[in-house]
Design a protein around this motif. Structure first.
Motif, PDB file in Angstrom:
ATOM      1  N   ASP A   6       0.860  -1.090   0.439  1.00  0.00           N
ATOM      2  CA  ASP A   6      -0.027  -0.428   0.620  1.00  0.00           C
ATOM      3  C   ASP A   6       0.323   1.434   0.220  1.00  0.00           C
ATOM      4  O   ASP A   6       0.353   2.382  -0.711  1.00  0.00           O
ATOM      5  CB  ASP A   6      -0.863   0.113   1.278  1.00  0.00           C
ATOM      6  N   ALA A   7       2.030   1.017   0.787  1.00  0.00           N
ATOM      7  CA  ALA A   7       3.155   2.461   0.381  1.00  0.00           C
ATOM      8  C   ALA A   7       3.592   3.124  -1.070  1.00  0.00           C
ATOM      9  O   ALA A   7       3.567   3.693  -0.844  1.00  0.00           O
ATOM     10  CB  ALA A   7       4.460   2.204   1.507  1.00  0.00           C
ATOM     11  N   VAL A   8       3.290   1.848  -1.672  1.00  0.00           N
ATOM     12  CA  VAL A   8       4.000   2.526  -3.124  1.00  0.00           C
ATOM     13  C   VAL A   8       3.137   3.410  -4.003  1.00  0.00           C
ATOM     14  O   VAL A   8       3.251   4.175  -4.276  1.00  0.00           O
ATOM     15  CB  VAL A   8       3.424   1.118  -4.260  1.00  0.00           C
ATOM     16  N   GLU A   9       1.546   4.189  -3.410  1.00  0.00           N
ATOM     17  CA  GLU A   9       0.538   4.665  -3.709  1.00  0.00           C
ATOM     18  C   GLU A   9       1.083   5.626  -3.341  1.00  0.00           C
ATOM     19  O   GLU A   9       0.779   6.784  -3.539  1.00  0.00           O
ATOM     20  CB  GLU A   9      -0.787   4.232  -3.656  1.00  0.00           C
ATOM     21  N   MET A  10       0.911   5.592  -1.546  1.00  0.00           N
ATOM     22  CA  MET A  10       1.073   6.940  -0.993  1.00  0.00           C
ATOM     23  C   MET A  10       2.244   7.507  -1.296  1.00  0.00           C
ATOM     24  O   MET A  10       3.176   8.803  -1.367  1.00  0.00           O
ATOM     25  CB  MET A  10       1.804   6.419   0.348  1.00  0.00           C
ATOM     26  N   GLN A  11       3.790   6.726  -1.898  1.00  0.00           N
ATOM     27  CA  GLN A  11       5.168   7.155  -2.393  1.00  0.00           C
ATOM     28  C   GLN A  11       4.815   7.916  -3.457  1.00  0.00           C
ATOM     29  O   GLN A  11       5.684   9.222  -3.610  1.00  0.00           O
ATOM     30  CB  GLN A  11       6.927   5.829  -2.061  1.00  0.00           C
ATOM     31  N   ALA A  12       4.284   7.791  -4.361  1.00  0.00           N
ATOM     32  CA  ALA A  12       4.346   8.357  -6.082  1.00  0.00           C
ATOM     33  C   ALA A  12       3.851   9.201  -5.421  1.00  0.00           C
ATOM     34  O   ALA A  12       3.840  10.464  -6.218  1.00  0.00           O
ATOM     35  CB  ALA A  12       3.732   6.690  -6.853  1.00  0.00           C
ATOM     36  N   ALA A  13       2.509   9.299  -4.528  1.00  0.00           N
ATOM     37  CA  ALA A  13       1.625  10.172  -4.465  1.00  0.00           C
ATOM     38  C   ALA A  13       2.628  12.171  -3.866  1.00  0.00           C
ATOM     39  O   ALA A  13       2.370  12.841  -4.153  1.00  0.00           O
ATOM     40  CB  ALA A  13       0.346  10.431  -3.586  1.00  0.00           C
ATOM     41  N   LEU A  14       3.275  11.760  -2.735  1.00  0.00           N
ATOM     42  CA  LEU A  14       3.744  12.425  -2.168  1.00  0.00           C
ATOM     43  C   LEU A  14       5.317  12.524  -3.534  1.00  0.00           C
ATOM     44  O   LEU A  14       5.689  14.006  -3.366  1.00  0.00           O
ATOM     45  CB  LEU A  14       4.425  12.005  -0.818  1.00  0.00           C
ATOM     46  N   LEU A  15       5.787  11.850  -4.131  1.00  0.00           N
ATOM     47  CA  LEU A  15       6.591  12.059  -4.985  1.00  0.00           C
ATOM     48  C   LEU A  15       6.453  13.465  -6.415  1.00  0.00           C
ATOM     49  O   LEU A  15       6.298  14.305  -6.311  1.00  0.00           O
ATOM     50  CB  LEU A  15       7.392  11.183  -5.890  1.00  0.00           C
ATOM     51  N   ARG A  16       4.693  13.113  -6.494  1.00  0.00           N
ATOM     52  CA  ARG A  16       4.244  14.180  -7.614  1.00  0.00           C
ATOM     53  C   ARG A  16       3.272  15.499  -6.715  1.00  0.00           C
ATOM     54  O   ARG A  16       3.437  16.523  -7.708  1.00  0.00           O
ATOM     55  CB  ARG A  16       2.839  13.461  -8.327  1.00  0.00           C
ATOM     56  N   LEU A  17       3.401  15.686  -5.319  1.00  0.00           N
ATOM     57  CA  LEU A  17       2.770  16.852  -4.365  1.00  0.00           C
ATOM     58  C   LEU A  17       4.066  17.494  -4.629  1.00  0.00           C
ATOM     59  O   LEU A  17       4.065  18.891  -5.057  1.00  0.00           O
ATOM     60  CB  LEU A  17       2.302  16.130  -3.631  1.00  0.00           C
ATOM     61  N   ARG A  18       4.998  17.039  -4.119  1.00  0.00           N
ATOM     62  CA  ARG A  18       6.336  17.941  -3.742  1.00  0.00           C
ATOM     63  C   ARG A  18       6.742  18.686  -5.416  1.00  0.00           C
ATOM     64  O   ARG A  18       7.523  19.833  -5.703  1.00  0.00           O
ATOM     65  CB  ARG A  18       7.393  16.993  -3.279  1.00  0.00           C
ATOM     66  N   LEU A 143      -6.305   3.100  -3.445  1.00  0.00           N
ATOM     67  CA  LEU A 143      -6.619   1.584  -2.262  1.00  0.00           C
ATOM     68  C   LEU A 143      -8.069   1.749  -3.293  1.00  0.00           C
ATOM     69  O   LEU A 143      -8.182   0.617  -2.760  1.00  0.00           O
ATOM     70  CB  LEU A 143      -6.636   3.009  -1.627  1.00  0.00           C
ATOM     71  N   ALA A 144      -8.851   2.219  -3.720  1.00  0.00           N
ATOM     72  CA  ALA A 144     -10.087   2.181  -3.883  1.00  0.00           C
ATOM     73  C   ALA A 144     -10.231   0.360  -4.903  1.00  0.00           C
ATOM     74  O   ALA A 144     -10.252  -0.083  -4.718  1.00  0.00           O
ATOM     75  CB  ALA A 144     -10.832   2.849  -4.602  1.00  0.00           C
ATOM     76  N   VAL A 145      -9.212   1.262  -5.838  1.00  0.00           N
ATOM     77  CA  VAL A 145      -9.325   0.200  -7.109  1.00  0.00           C
ATOM     78  C   VAL A 145      -8.496  -1.514  -6.414  1.00  0.00           C
ATOM     79  O   VAL A 145      -8.223  -2.664  -6.444  1.00  0.00           O
ATOM     80  CB  VAL A 145      -7.832   0.767  -8.014  1.00  0.00           C
ATOM     81  N   ARG A 146      -7.038  -0.979  -5.635  1.00  0.00           N
ATOM     82  CA  ARG A 146      -6.758  -2.032  -4.073  1.00  0.00           C
ATOM     83  C   ARG A 146      -7.595  -2.884  -4.317  1.00  0.00           C
ATOM     84  O   ARG A 146      -7.657  -4.719  -4.553  1.00  0.00           O
ATOM     85  CB  ARG A 146      -5.456  -1.278  -3.449  1.00  0.00           C
TER      86      ARG A 146
END
Length: 280
Positions: A6-18, A143-146
Motif C-alpha cells: 500500500d505504501a507504493v501509492e503513498m510514495q508516488a503521491a508524495l513525489l508528485r505532490l512535491r 486504494l479503491a482500485v486495490r
C-alpha cells in the motif's frame, strides 16, 4: 496494519505532490486502525523526527483532519490555538511552521493522511491546497482500485475452485474475468498486477482444455481486454468507457484481435477466443 504494498501509492503521491506544489516537505501515512495513522513516507525531510510518528484522531493537525474528515491547516504550527500540541517536539525538530493536512477518504472512511509543510510561517494559498487535495485523491483512487482487486481476486479464486457451485456459475466466472482484466492497467504495483494476470489465466482455462488449433493464438493484453468486453455484449463505445480508451482505439484493438483469431464478426472472435483458452 497497512500492507507494505500500500505504501507504493503513498510514495508516488508524495513525489508528485512535491513536484506540483513546490512544498519543500511532504509526508504521510495510512491508518492502522480506525483512529491511528503512522507516518511512514517522507519526501524532503532533513531529519527522521517525523518517521514512525503515530497520529491519533483528534490530536495535532493531522489528527484533527482525520477526526473531521476534511483538510486542516495552520500558519505557524507551534503557536496555533486551533490544534492540540502532542507532536510539537517532532515538528520543531524538522523546523516546520506552516503545515496543511489532508485526509485520504475511501468510501467515507478515512484511510490515511497527507501533509505538506513550509519552514516559514506564511499563509498557504489555493494552489497549495489544490495540489494537496489532488494528491489525496490520487491515493484514494489507488486504494479503491486495490480494494476492488482484492475482492475480485477472492471471488475469482472461489470460482476457479468450484465453478459449478451455483446456477449461472460460468457467467459469474466470465464476469469476474472481465472485471479483473479491466482493472489490470490501473494497478501500479507489479506483484499485484502479476497476481491479477495469473488469476485471469486460471479463470480463462477453468472451462477445460482449449481446442487444438493449427497455430497458437496470442493476443496483446489490450486486445484481450477488448474481446472480453465484446463477450459481455459491450459496444465499442461502452468498451472504451470501461477501459479508459477512445472508441477508435477500441475498434483498432478489436480489428487486430479478429485478424489474429481468424474471425470475421464480433461473435466469431469471442467463440475463437474461448476455444483458444483465452476467455472463460
Amino acid at each position: 496494519m497497512p500492507e507494505p504494498v500500500d505504501a507504493v501509492e503513498m510514495q508516488a503521491a508524495l513525489l508528485r505532490l512535491r513536484r506540483t506544489s513546490g512544498l519543500p516537505v511532504v509526508f504521510g501515512g495510512l491508518l492502522s486502525d480506525a483512529r491511528h495513522a503512522r507516518i511512514a513516507e517522507l519526501n524532503g525531510a532533513q531529519t527522521s523526527a517525523l518517521r514512525g510518528l503515530v497520529i491519533s484522531a483528534g490530536s495535532g493537525l493531522g489528527g484533527k483532519a482525520i477526526a473531521l474528515s476534511r483538510p486542516c491547516a495552520v500558519t505557524d504550527y507551534a503557536f496555533s490555538r486551533h490544534i492540540s500540541h502532542e507532536y510539537d517536539a517532532a515538528v520543531a525538530a524538522e523546523g516546520l511552521r506552516s503545515v496543511v493536512a489532508v485526509p485520504v477518504v475511501v468510501r467515507r472512511a478515512v484511510r490515511g493522511v497527507l501533509y505538506g509543510a513550509l519552514r516559514t510561517p506564511v499563509t498557504l494559498g489555493d494552489r497549495t491546497f489544490d495540489a494537496m487535495v489532488a494528491a489525496a485523491r490520487d491515493v484514494e483512487q489507488s486504494l479503491a482500485v486495490r480494494d476492488e482487486v482484492r475482492q475480485l481476486l477472492a471471488a475469482g479464486r472461489a470460482q476457479v475452485t468450484d465453478p459449478d457451485a451455483a446456477p449461472g456459475a460460468w457467467e459469474d466466472v466470465r464476469e469476474a474475468h472481465r472485471e479483473l482484466r479491466a482493472l489490470v492497467p490501473r494497478v501500479v504495483d507489479p506483484a499485484l498486477r502479476d497476481e491479477l494476470l495469473e488469476v485471469c489465466g486460471r479463470l480463462a482455462s477453468a472451462a477445460g482444455p482449449k481446442v487444438p488449433a493449427a497455430r497458437e493464438v496470442r493476443l496483446a493484453p489490450r486486445e484481450l481486454d477488448v474481446v472480453a468486453c465484446v463477450a459481455a455484449g459491450a459496444t465499442n463505445a461502452a468498451a472504451a468507457q470501461r477501459l479508459g480508451l477512445r472508441p477508435e482505439t477500441v475498434k483498432g484493438y478489436l480489428r487486430s484481435a479478429m485478424r489474429k483469431l481468424g474471425a470475421h464478426t464480433r461473435l466469431e472472435a469471442v467463440v475463437a477466443a474461448r476455444r483458444a483458452g483465452l476467455l472463460p
